[in-house]
Design a protein around this motif. Structure first.
Motif, PDB file in Angstrom:
ATOM      1  N   ARG A  66      76.455 -93.744  35.984  1.00 16.64           N
ATOM      2  CA  ARG A  66      76.379 -95.021  36.276  1.00 16.64           C
ATOM      3  C   ARG A  66      77.335 -95.806  35.744  1.00 16.64           C
ATOM      4  O   ARG A  66      77.689 -96.987  36.074  1.00 16.64           O
ATOM      5  N   VAL A  67      78.227 -95.254  34.582  1.00 18.87           N
ATOM      6  CA  VAL A  67      79.443 -95.781  34.168  1.00 18.87           C
ATOM      7  C   VAL A  67      80.245 -94.851  34.208  1.00 18.87           C
ATOM      8  O   VAL A  67      80.377 -93.842  33.814  1.00 18.87           O
ATOM      9  N   ILE A  68      81.522 -95.254  34.895  1.00 20.69           N
ATOM     10  CA  ILE A  68      82.860 -94.560  34.961  1.00 20.69           C
ATOM     11  C   ILE A  68      83.915 -94.788  34.216  1.00 20.69           C
ATOM     12  O   ILE A  68      84.148 -96.003  34.043  1.00 20.69           O
ATOM     13  N   GLN A  69      84.395 -93.879  33.300  1.00 23.93           N
ATOM     14  CA  GLN A  69      85.531 -94.413  32.705  1.00 23.93           C
ATOM     15  C   GLN A  69      86.682 -94.261  33.378  1.00 23.93           C
ATOM     16  O   GLN A  69      86.953 -93.329  34.023  1.00 23.93           O
ATOM     17  N   LEU A  70      87.505 -95.368  33.169  1.00 25.37           N
ATOM     18  CA  LEU A  70      88.883 -94.978  33.824  1.00 25.37           C
ATOM     19  C   LEU A  70      89.989 -94.339  33.119  1.00 25.37           C
ATOM     20  O   LEU A  70      90.055 -94.684  31.985  1.00 25.37           O
ATOM     21  N   PRO A  71      90.706 -93.456  33.790  1.00 25.26           N
ATOM     22  CA  PRO A  71      91.789 -92.591  32.986  1.00 25.26           C
ATOM     23  C   PRO A  71      92.733 -93.431  32.892  1.00 25.26           C
ATOM     24  O   PRO A  71      93.135 -94.514  33.492  1.00 25.26           O
ATOM     25  N   LEU A 111      78.300-100.655  18.215  1.00 28.26           N
ATOM     26  CA  LEU A 111      77.875 -99.874  19.416  1.00 28.26           C
ATOM     27  C   LEU A 111      76.417 -99.393  19.041  1.00 28.26           C
ATOM     28  O   LEU A 111      75.583 -99.044  19.849  1.00 28.26           O
ATOM     29  N   GLU A 112      75.774 -99.540  17.830  1.00 28.10           N
ATOM     30  CA  GLU A 112      74.399 -99.296  17.387  1.00 28.10           C
ATOM     31  C   GLU A 112      73.746-100.593  18.073  1.00 28.10           C
ATOM     32  O   GLU A 112      72.488-100.423  18.396  1.00 28.10           O
ATOM     33  N   ARG A 113      74.163-101.755  18.112  1.00 24.48           N
ATOM     34  CA  ARG A 113      73.479-102.839  18.593  1.00 24.48           C
ATOM     35  C   ARG A 113      73.376-102.506  20.381  1.00 24.48           C
ATOM     36  O   ARG A 113      72.347-102.933  20.969  1.00 24.48           O
ATOM     37  N   LEU A 114      74.406-101.903  20.967  1.00 24.72           N
ATOM     38  CA  LEU A 114      74.544-101.586  22.236  1.00 24.72           C
ATOM     39  C   LEU A 114      73.081-100.713  22.391  1.00 24.72           C
ATOM     40  O   LEU A 114      72.413-100.639  23.450  1.00 24.72           O
ATOM     41  N   LYS A 115      73.140 -99.690  21.425  1.00 23.12           N
ATOM     42  CA  LYS A 115      71.842 -98.584  21.389  1.00 23.12           C
ATOM     43  C   LYS A 115      70.894 -99.325  21.745  1.00 23.12           C
ATOM     44  O   LYS A 115      69.651 -99.034  22.239  1.00 23.12           O
ATOM     45  N   PHE A 116      70.263-100.431  20.730  1.00 25.54           N
ATOM     46  CA  PHE A 116      69.141-101.018  20.481  1.00 25.54           C
ATOM     47  C   PHE A 116      68.738-101.830  21.690  1.00 25.54           C
ATOM     48  O   PHE A 116      67.543-101.770  22.076  1.00 25.54           O
ATOM     49  N   PRO A 172      73.500-104.904  35.332  1.00 23.70           N
ATOM     50  CA  PRO A 172      73.222-103.688  35.950  1.00 23.70           C
ATOM     51  C   PRO A 172      71.646-103.659  35.700  1.00 23.70           C
ATOM     52  O   PRO A 172      71.238-103.908  34.753  1.00 23.70           O
ATOM     53  N   VAL A 173      71.013-103.028  36.691  1.00 26.06           N
ATOM     54  CA  VAL A 173      69.392-103.311  36.790  1.00 26.06           C
ATOM     55  C   VAL A 173      69.032-101.950  35.954  1.00 26.06           C
ATOM     56  O   VAL A 173      67.708-102.157  35.590  1.00 26.06           O
ATOM     57  N   ASN A 174      69.955-101.164  35.659  1.00 30.95           N
ATOM     58  CA  ASN A 174      69.541 -99.977  34.634  1.00 30.95           C
ATOM     59  C   ASN A 174      70.291-100.222  33.527  1.00 30.95           C
ATOM     60  O   ASN A 174      71.169 -99.280  32.969  1.00 30.95           O
ATOM     61  N   VAL A 175      69.900-101.137  32.546  1.00 27.25           N
ATOM     62  CA  VAL A 175      70.673-101.315  31.311  1.00 27.25           C
ATOM     63  C   VAL A 175      70.843 -99.934  30.492  1.00 27.25           C
ATOM     64  O   VAL A 175      71.813 -99.628  29.955  1.00 27.25           O
ATOM     65  N   ASN A 176      69.633 -99.312  30.390  1.00 25.33           N
ATOM     66  CA  ASN A 176      69.551 -98.254  29.665  1.00 25.33           C
ATOM     67  C   ASN A 176      70.595 -97.221  29.751  1.00 25.33           C
ATOM     68  O   ASN A 176      70.901 -96.259  28.778  1.00 25.33           O
ATOM     69  N   ARG A 177      71.329 -97.360  31.017  1.00 23.28           N
ATOM     70  CA  ARG A 177      72.288 -96.310  31.171  1.00 23.28           C
ATOM     71  C   ARG A 177      73.748 -96.442  30.308  1.00 23.28           C
ATOM     72  O   ARG A 177      74.430 -95.554  30.181  1.00 23.28           O
ATOM     73  N   LEU A 178      73.710 -97.700  29.725  1.00 19.25           N
ATOM     74  CA  LEU A 178      74.725 -97.887  29.067  1.00 19.25           C
ATOM     75  C   LEU A 178      74.630 -96.885  27.559  1.00 19.25           C
ATOM     76  O   LEU A 178      75.652 -97.014  26.946  1.00 19.25           O
ATOM     77  N   MET A 179      73.657 -96.312  27.411  1.00 16.18           N
ATOM     78  CA  MET A 179      73.694 -95.574  26.267  1.00 16.18           C
ATOM     79  C   MET A 179      74.435 -94.331  26.252  1.00 16.18           C
ATOM     80  O   MET A 179      75.227 -93.910  25.039  1.00 16.18           O
ATOM     81  N   SER A 180      75.273 -94.000  27.302  1.00 19.07           N
ATOM     82  CA  SER A 180      76.172 -92.861  27.343  1.00 19.07           C
ATOM     83  C   SER A 180      77.412 -93.391  26.598  1.00 19.07           C
ATOM     84  O   SER A 180      78.173 -92.576  26.283  1.00 19.07           O
TER      85      SER A 180
END
Length: 695
Positions: free
Chosen positions: A198-203, A45-50, A307-315
């Motif tokens: 921008r990222v929706i978690q499925l229940p 997950l830190e790799r995703l953050k970077f 996604p054109v807005n990759v930085n939204r994966l930070m959530s």
């Protein structure tokens, strides 16, 4: 580079090929950040953050640096940097390197991170992978959450192409058939609601696992036909436009800087366009259509597979509770003498105290202001604020001090880029509490980090100071490495007092004993100290320079380093980001070694060491070696005179110079290679070692 050392040495030290382009160097730093996302030694997950950080960095790069170059190219397309490229030439090189970098970002996401996350049960589900329960849940989500707030816009003469918000998520839709009024509409624009994630978690009730996610863009793609019921949709493609986000305020022409900056903030959303990102499968005709609408060229187009807005994966870092996929928890050290039960002022008066954040806690800095606010013997508190965050414990303490009747003076820098709105709010809050708030000096950003507390004691008034290399921002103090020095030294206290007088009264400083200040003395002093090392080397005396900073750009200091290298001075540079100096050039810079350390924490300390024969000097500073820091900002550079603290900083510098795990070495081609253990060397990561204890 020439193969003839004598020919190289004869060249003037301002030869353009001795300087690396600053924008290209900044892109190389972003590549090093991206490499952290590719490093399997880093938790997943830190790799995703970077990856997200590299995306955010690139956004800002286009919003500020590319935007500025485009303006220069339109006005006077002539060289302005030491490498002698015209803005147009620089933009062409930037486009080529940025396209390489973006391709690498998306291959990292698609080929490395998404598969690795899926192996850990964290899935991004494509539309083709939705099961019936998920399809039903997402259809209901669209109906209840999206449809009421979305506004599709069919394009015709009465509905022209809409204004697109900076970095917002949008879709260009190609249509078939006629609208409700019998007219043929070719295109429509759908703007994603800003209020929705921008990222929706499925229940779980959708038949999903604990960590199944869907991109908002996928939901809109799936149901875009519902927005145009009388027409068919031939294609739907996400896009995002990046705009010039630098504020323009003519400080010489405004009467109230706060109101001027406040008035300019909305324009940031709709500045000139500088980059267009679109889905990789968007047809050429639609790409050209969008480029024409935004007055951009093909070089400004980035087609991306994801996604054109990759930085939204930070959530996801907050959403996914998987400590095993993150860095182990780390608690900064809190020196016992500076803890809640200690006498902070007595400790500082007894000897200087040095903190190295985030390895040392930032709490003593907050406590320094808090105790001053409640101490009946404290008469005045003065502080600079550059970036401090919207919810600041430091500002809380200043407000309490002002309400308690103490003289509180705060120099707030309104033009700290992208923090302007927060700083305006803080300034208003401080003024409401009765503090004296000033906005620095017109034409010069106040970038110095300093606090002065005036305290009455039995033997008279004493000045207690805190000087730092970083901001008074508790959040960044956990993420950035910075030094902070507490002192009650008379000369240092008087110098800080003089600097505050200058910032508030605008009078000339009568003379500083310890501090080197910009824009007045710092640049000249640095050049003199480099030249002194060169003279010592020519005289056969020990000569060594170690300089750690974020950016090295200013041409005269680079030329001085080249001359010192030619004289035989050993020069070790630890430059996190931009480095325009070209090391390893025969006859010019063989004695200069440049490394960049990129790890868990963002390196932010500025440390300057000069051997000075047998009288070494060590300084900490708020300033990098850049034109803006030397000449257009108020900065402080302060000495470390305590032998114990001097030894500590030297040991910590040695760790960074020995790092063979998180360090990158700059070659004379402007590219970096990762340092690795040689032979029997054990791996050494400076940050990891400092987390274990002081250097």
């Amino acid at each position: 580079m020439s193969a003839n050392p004598e020919a190289v040495a004869e060249r003037p030290l301002d030869a353009p090929d001795l300087f690396i382009n600053r924008e290209l160097s900044l892109l190389e730093f972003n590549d090093r950040v991206l490499e952290q996302a590719r490093d399997t030694r880093v938790p997943l997950l830190e790799r995703l953050k970077f990856l997200c950080i590299s995306s955010t960095n690139l956004d800002e790069f286009f919003e500020v640096r590319v935007a500025g170059l485009k303006q220069k190219a339109e006005l006077v397309n002539s060289p302005t940097e030491a490498d002698n490229r015209t803005p147009t030439e620089a933009l062409r090189a930037i486009s080529a390197r940025a396209h390489e970098l973006v391709a690498k970002q998306y291959s990292t996401l698609n080929d490395e991170l998404i598969p690795a996350l899926q192996d850990e049960g964290i899935r991004f589900l494509r539309r083709s992978e939705w099961n019936p329960e998920q399809r039903a849940w997402l259809a209901q989500f669209f109906e209840e959450e999206l449809l009421p707030v979305i506004s599709p816009l069919g394009l015709d003469p009465a509905h022209p192409f809409p204004r697109i918000l900076n970095k917002s998520l949008n879709f260009i839709v190609s249509l078939d058939g006629t609208d409700a009024f019998g007219r043929k509409i070719d295109y429509a624009v759908v703007q994603a609601p800003r209020a929705l994630p921008r990222v929706i978690q499925l229940p779980s009730e959708a038949g999903s696992g604990d960590h199944d996610f869907v991109f908002l863009s996928s939901i809109i793609h799936q149901h875009v036909g519902d927005l145009f019921p009388s027409m068919g949709t031939r294609g739907c493609y996400q896009f995002r436009v990046t705009r010039n986000s630098d504020l323009f305020v003519d400080e010489e022409e405004v009467d109230d800087l706060l109101r001027a900056v406040e008035g300019e903030l909305p324009s940031r959303r709709y500045g000139d366009c500088v980059r267009l990102e679109v889905a990789h499968n968007c047809p050429d005709s639609l790409c050209k259509y969008l480029l024409d609408r935004f007055l951009l060229s093909k070089e400004d187009l980035f087609q991306v597979d994801g996604p054109v807005n990759v930085n939204r994966l930070m959530s996801l870092l907050d959403t996914v509770d998987r400590p095993d996929l993150k860095y182990p928890a780390f608690s900064p050290r809190l020196p016992s003498e500076l803890g809640p039960s200690g006498d902070l002022f007595a400790e500082i008066r007894a000897s200087d105290v040095l903190l190295h954040h985030p390895f040392d806690s930032f709490l003593p800095v907050i406590d320094f202001v808090r105790r001053a606010a409640s101490d009946s013997r404290v008469l005045a508190i003065k502080q600079t604020l550059y970036r401090t965050g919207p919810d600041s414990a430091v500002v809380d303490a200043l407000v309490e001090a002002a309400r308690a009747g103490k003289e509180v003076t705060v120099v707030v820098e309104l033009r700290a880029r992208f923090d302007e709105a927060d700083n305006i709010e803080l300034a208003n809050r401080l003024q409401a509490a009765g503090a004296h708030v000033v906005y620095g000096v017109v034409g010069y950003k106040t970038h110095a980090k300093m606090t002065l507390i005036v305290r009455r004691e039995t033997d008279g008034l004493h000045n207690y100071v805190h000087l730092g290399t970083g901001n008074y921002h508790p959040k960044t103090a956990r993420l950035y490495t910075d030094y902070g020095l507490f002192s009650c030294d008379d000369d240092l206290g008087n110098d800080v007092h003089e600097m505050f007088l200058q910032l508030t009264s605008l009078g000339k400083v009568s003379g500083l004993e310890r501090l080197l200040d910009a824009p007045f003395r710092l640049h000249k002093a640095i050049i003199e100290k480099i030249d002194r090392e060169a003279a010592n080397a020519r005289a056969g005396k020990p000569a060594h320079i170690i300089a750690k900073m974020n950016s090295l750009v200013e041409p005269q200091s680079i030329r001085a380093l080249y001359a010192a290298s030619q004289a035989g001075v050993t020069i070790d540079l630890i430059v996190r980001g931009i480095c325009c100096l070209r090391p390893g050039v025969a006859g010019v810079s063989e004695n200069i070694h440049v490394r960049s350390v990129v790890g868990r924490f963002l390196e932010h300390t500025r440390v300057f060491y000069f051997a000075n024969d047998d009288a070494p000097e060590l300084y900490l500073a708020s300033a990098d070696w850049m034109d803006r820091n030397f000449f257009r900002r108020v900065e402080t550079c302060f000495p470390v005179t305590s032998p114990a603290l001097y030894d500590r900083v030297q040991r910590e510098l040695a760790l960074y110079l020995a790092d063979n795990s998180q360090a990158w070495l700059l070659g004379n081609d402007g590219r970096y290679t990762r340092a690795e253990p040689v032979g029997d060397e054990a791996p050494l990561a400076a940050q990891k070692r400092l987390m274990e204890g002081p250097g």
